[in-house]
Design an enzyme around this catalytic site. Structure first.
Site: not given
Ligand code: ADP
Length: 188
Positions: A16-17, A38, A40
């Site tokens: 989890d980033i 997501g 963001d």
């Molecule tokens: P985008 O709108 O650029 O597609 P998203 O957030 O919907 O961005 O998804 C981008 C990637 O981030 C996906 O692979 C999603 O599974 C992942 N993601 C979602 N939450 C987290 C998190 N907390 N940490 C890391 N990756 C995440």
């Protein structure tokens, strides 16, 4: 998975980033910079209102029409462990394909985030898999663009010494790992 590239490090991990302890984490934002779903949504929720306030200021002063695709801006990281959040916007793949124009925009998102980090003398940067969630770009080709861009640019940066891809699921990690191994073999 961890590889050395000319004294620099590239790491792939599942995680989890918002928990990352790199100096900067990159947000897969949208042009409004006002939050979303997501990664963001998770960053704004955990990081607190300071991030949103700075994003609003950037909108007012620099980008009244929104952050263009492929560009990047930087804010504080609020309550997160990281010091900075770099917000970038990857392309939207409505039709599901990553054409040449979108490849360029995706590459620019990684490139401009890293150049911005370097200009802030940031040593460690974490990326999510930009555009492969809500923006629906295909994981296989998008991960190749992500990895190739970072592999090409990392040795040229002055301050950035480590880049970590923090991948949300094991299945995403596996695709990145396969493509990184392929790119490293091809470059030999
Ligand atoms: P985008 O709108 O650029 O597609 P998203 O957030 O919907 O961005 O998804 C981008 C990637 O981030 C996906 O692979 C999603 O599974 C992942 N993601 C979602 N939450 C987290 C998190 N907390 N940490 C890391 N990756 C995440």
């Amino acid at each position: 998975m961890e590889v050395n590239i000319e004294n620099k490090k590239l790491v792939l991990k599942v995680g989890d980033i918002t928990e990352e302890e790199t100096e900067a984490i990159v947000n897969a934002a949208n042009p409004t910079l006002l939050g979303g779903g997501g990664v963001d949504g998770a960053i704004h929720k955990k990081g607190g209102s300071k991030i949103l306030e700075e994003c609003k200021k950037i909108r007012r002063e620099q980008y009244p029409n929104g952050l263009p695709f492929g560009e990047a801006v930087i804010t504080t990281a609020g309550n997160l462990k990281a010091k900075y959040v770099i917000h970038t916007v990857g392309p939207i793949c409505v039709s599901g394909s990553l054409d040449e124009e979108r490849k360029k925009l995706l590459s620019n998102a990684y490139k401009n985030s890293l150049l911005l980090a370097d200009s802030y003398k940031i040593k460690t940067v974490a990326f999510p898999s930009i555009s492969t969630g809500a923006y629906r770009c295909p994981l296989d080709s998008s991960s190749k663009v992500a990895l190739k861009t970072v592999l090409d640019l990392l040795p040229k940066l002055i301050y950035v010494e480590k880049v970590v891809f923090v991948l949300f699921e094991e299945s995403i990690y596996k695709v990145y790992k396969k493509n990184l191994e392929k790119l490293l073999t091809e470059s030999k």
